[in-house]
Design an enzyme around this catalytic site. Structure first.
Site, short mmCIF file in Angstrom:
data_model
loop_
_atom_site.label_atom_id
_atom_site.label_comp_id
_atom_site.label_asym_id
_atom_site.label_seq_id
_atom_site.Cartn_x
_atom_site.Cartn_y
_atom_site.Cartn_z
N GLU A 1 0.86 -1.18 0.00
CA GLU A 1 0.00 0.00 0.00
C GLU A 1 0.90 1.23 0.00
O GLU A 1 1.78 1.38 0.84
CB GLU A 1 -0.90 -0.02 1.24
N GLU B 1 -11.21 4.52 8.21
CA GLU B 1 -11.25 4.15 6.79
C GLU B 1 -11.75 2.72 6.60
O GLU B 1 -11.09 1.88 5.99
CB GLU B 1 -9.86 4.35 6.17
N ASP C 1 -3.12 14.31 6.62
CA ASP C 1 -2.56 13.06 6.12
C ASP C 1 -1.30 13.29 5.29
O ASP C 1 -1.34 13.17 4.07
CB ASP C 1 -3.62 12.33 5.29
N GLU D 1 3.92 9.26 -0.56
CA GLU D 1 2.58 9.21 -1.12
C GLU D 1 2.13 10.55 -1.71
O GLU D 1 1.68 10.61 -2.85
CB GLU D 1 1.60 8.76 -0.03
C1 BDP Z 1 -3.33 7.34 3.97
C2 BDP Z 1 -3.18 6.37 2.87
C3 BDP Z 1 -3.85 5.07 3.12
C4 BDP Z 1 -3.49 4.56 4.49
C5 BDP Z 1 -3.85 5.59 5.52
C6 BDP Z 1 -3.40 5.22 6.91
O1 BDP Z 1 -3.69 6.96 1.69
O2 BDP Z 1 -3.46 4.19 2.11
O3 BDP Z 1 -4.12 3.36 4.77
O4 BDP Z 1 -3.20 6.80 5.23
O5 BDP Z 1 -2.46 5.84 7.38
O6 BDP Z 1 -2.28 8.25 3.84
O7 BDP Z 1 -3.99 4.38 7.54
#
Ligand code: BDP
Length: 681
Positions: A161, A288, A367, A395
């Site tokens: 991921e 999420e 984030d 990312e």
């Molecule tokens: C975000 C990402 C996602 C992660 C999430 C996390 O897009 O893929 O699962 O954070 O930190 O930045 O849990």
């Protein structure tokens, strides 16, 4: 060269003064045989062999002959005679002392544990591979942070991921990989930069990853643990909160249900039977779409304490992530604010967590954007263990196709004054546990490696992995100093090369910031994969990440007076500074305020002119990065040079796309022309 050796290439040094100085130490004396000390000896031998061209001799005693003497206190006569009680008591559990005795031509490395020895050995090798003088050493080093952790976001199917450097080195096709050599080489890289903990699977844990906790997989997980153990690194697993349902056959995962508690106790016993020094669990819950205690009307304290209780008999810990927010919010309801979420969820639980629970908080409230304020949750819970989470994998910062050296960003975060306990309450003092005297604390970060030959895709992105470890060891180190260490170890000591790459790394964050989302507003990326410009990609989405641009202005009003009230999560002077549009720093203006395009910044420019200027300059500066690198043709390995050249060419092209899309968008929204009359589409 493919970059596989990274900063552990240990370039041969040419004959001369330095060579002669180092060559004296061609004998290692050591009496101990424990696992980590053996690792240290083999690293030292290998490093010296590579630097000098011949393998040092390893012996039990070395009195009277030049040598490097290594040992924990009380086990090597040379070490013991070198260090007095003062030094010994200054060396903590993972620290070390190094002292050169010029007359007897000896260097002693003393520590109180095998890990300390290993760090001492890597320290000496770092000095040698950066061309330092080693015959006058007299130093003591201790890591500032207790936990210095890496989080892998690897899935057991082999994908990663947010991975930008190939596939997992840990898994393929739902099995644990057979390439343990590569895992060992990763452990070397991590230990040499100071890392002492790793979680080996994605925080988003699906059915297959849950299987890591079962007898089918545990023996293989134990093999990883053994490799990391020999480098002083503790292994952790991410778990799915609904494991009792997914793999346990229970009908609930309610943390207060006795059967659920019993199930986790049994699971902990099984894991510790396979891995006696297992670190613990990392948990993403109620975030999420991941399951968590909310399903059962329980809170995060109930949820984490239940796990902590199961791990406690073995000394294990629960690392509970605070990345909790509503990812299904109604975008028409513009009073909700994702930035508030972590603080709103966790602040009121202060004091309710067991002492083997640590809350892991992302560095910013959103984030991992290129620019965010510092999370106001860090330091806001004085009775709770906290650690900070950074993202090494790029990312939102160019996905390792763009150059972005992140250490300067992290330094700003760590130096941020929170006023949590009055002045002197910087983030680094909270996460090192000293401000509140926490039992556990430290750093975590999402790794940026995969099975690409050079580990990180972009060769220069190795500096972020290396730098993270060094900063976790000592947050006082300067970003330039860390970069320079990395460059010398990776490319050797050609001065022009060192200066050029150092300059490129140091300006890269600012370059990336300048051609992407302006003034702290963030998120102008393509939804899902997050690469490349898309100004309105998230504007009408449930994820809660907006810029609110219309024909009058742009930015998010997060003030207490008229906005979401997020600014009030900060204390004292920070609240005042962010709440007022006059005092809010330019780089965060649009994070905290909605302003007209003609609003004048502290810089003297209007917001709209700032957008145009930074985007033109950013694309221009990206082009210059490419030219700077081109000037190094011939002064380094050709293969390495080519790798980076092609990434920088892509970045330069792509920066223009960012420039044009953002400038055009805001030109059309605002109708205000560029003062310099440059071409905007
Ligand atoms: C975000 C990402 C996602 C992660 C999430 C996390 O897009 O893929 O699962 O954070 O930190 O930045 O849990």
């Amino acid at each position: 060269g493919d970059g596989y050796q990274a900063w552990l290439g240990f370039h041969r040094i040419a004959p001369g003064e330095l060579y002669d100085q180092y060559a004296v130490y061609n004998r290692i004396t050591v009496t101990e045989k424990d696992d980590i000390v053996r690792t240290a000896i083999s690293e030292l031998s290998r490093g010296i062999a590579s630097i000098l061209g011949n393998e040092p001799e390893v012996a039990e005693s070395g009195v009277g002959v030049p040598c490097i003497a290594i040992g924990t206190f009380g086990s090597n006569p040379i070490v013991d005679r070198t260090f007095g009680n003062d030094t010994r008591s200054a060396v903590g559990p993972e620290g070390f002392a190094i002292k050169s005795d010029k007359d007897n031509r000896c260097i002693a490395i003393g520590a109180s544990s095998g890990s300390g020895i290993l760090y001492g050995v890597f320290h000496l090798l770092r000095l040698m591979s950066t061309g330092a003088t080693i015959d006058k050493l007299d130093l003591v080093e201790n890591p500032v942070n207790m936990l210095r952790m890496i989080n892998q976001w690897d899935n057991i199917d082999g994908s990663i991921e947010r991975g930008y450097a190939g596939k997992s080195i840990f898994y393929a096709n739902n099995r644990i990989t057979g390439d343990l050599e590569r895992v060992r080489d990763y452990a070397r890289l991590l230990a040499s930069s100071g890392i002492n903990a790793i979680s080996i699977n994605n925080v988003n844990v699906h059915k297959y990853e849950s299987m890591l906790l079962t007898q089918e997989y545990l023996p293989d997980v134990a093999k990883f643990a053994a490799i990391f153990r020999s480098y002083g690194i503790k292994l952790f697993l991410s778990i799915n909160y609904a494991s009792p349902l997914e793999i346990g056959g229970l009908s609930t995962a309610d943390p207060l249900d006795p059967a659920v508690r019993e199930w986790w106790r049994g699971k902990a016993a099984e894991v510790y039977a396979a891995i006696p020094d297992f670190g613990g669990f990392l948990v993403k819950a109620d975030s999420e779409n991941r399951p968590g205690p909310f399903t059962y009307d329980r809170d995060h304290a109930d949820g984490s304490n239940m796990l902590a209780e199961a791990l406690k008999p073995y000394g294990g810990i629960v690392i509970w992530r605070c990345f909790v927010y509503n990812c299904k919010q109604d975008w028409r309801d513009r009073t909700t604010d994702r930035a508030r979420a972590a603080y709103d969820h966790f602040k009121l639980l202060d004091g309710r967590f067991m002492d083997n629970v640590i809350l892991q908080v992302k560095n910013g409230p959103m984030d991992f954007q290129v620019r965010e304020p510092v999370s106001p949750l860090i330091g806001a819970m004085e009775a709770t263990n906290q650690m900070i989470e950074f993202q090494i994998t790029q990312e939102y910062t160019g996905q390792q196709r763009h150059l972005c050296y992140l250490i300067p960003q992290w330094k700003e975060v760590l130096d941020f004054e929170t006023y949590a306990k009055g002045e002197g309450s910087s983030i680094k003092r909270i996460v090192d546990g000293s401000l509140y005297g926490n039992r556990f604390s430290g750093f975590a970060a999402v790794s940026n490696i995969g099975n690409d030959a050079n580990w990180t895709g972009h060769l220069l992105a190795q500096a972020n992995l290396y730098g993270y470890g060094r900063l976790a060891w000592n947050p006082e180190l300067a970003a330039e100093g860390i970069a320079e260490e990395w460059i010398r170890q990776t490319f050797g000591g050609n001065e022009k090369l060192v200066r050029t790459i150092l300059g490129m790394l140091m300006e890269s964050w600012s370059i990336y910031e300048s051609y992407t989302a302006p003034l702290g507003v963030g998120w102008m990326v393509n939804p899902d994969h997050h690469y490349g410009p898309n100004v309105d990609g998230y504007e009408y989405s449930k994820w809660g990440t907006y810029h609110f641009a219309d024909c009058y202005g742009i930015g998010v009003d997060r003030t207490q007076a008229s906005g979401t009230g997020y600014a009030a999560q900060y204390r004292g002077a920070n609240y005042d500074r962010y709440e007022s549009v006059e005092s809010c720093p330019d780089e965060l203006l649009l994070f905290f305020h909605h302003v007209p395009y003609a609003h004048v910044l502290h810089s003297g420019k209007t917001v709209i002119q700032h957008i145009y200027d930074t985007h033109f300059e950013g694309a221009e500066r990206a082009e210059q990065l490419k030219a700077k690198w081109d000037s190094l043709t011939g002064s380094m390995d050709e293969g390495l040079h080519k790798q980076v050249a092609s990434r920088l060419a892509e970045q330069a092209e792509h920066a223009k796309e960012w420039r044009d899309m953002i400038n055009t968008y805001f030109y059309r929204k605002s109708g205000i022309a560029d003062q310099l009359g440059r071409k905007i589409y």
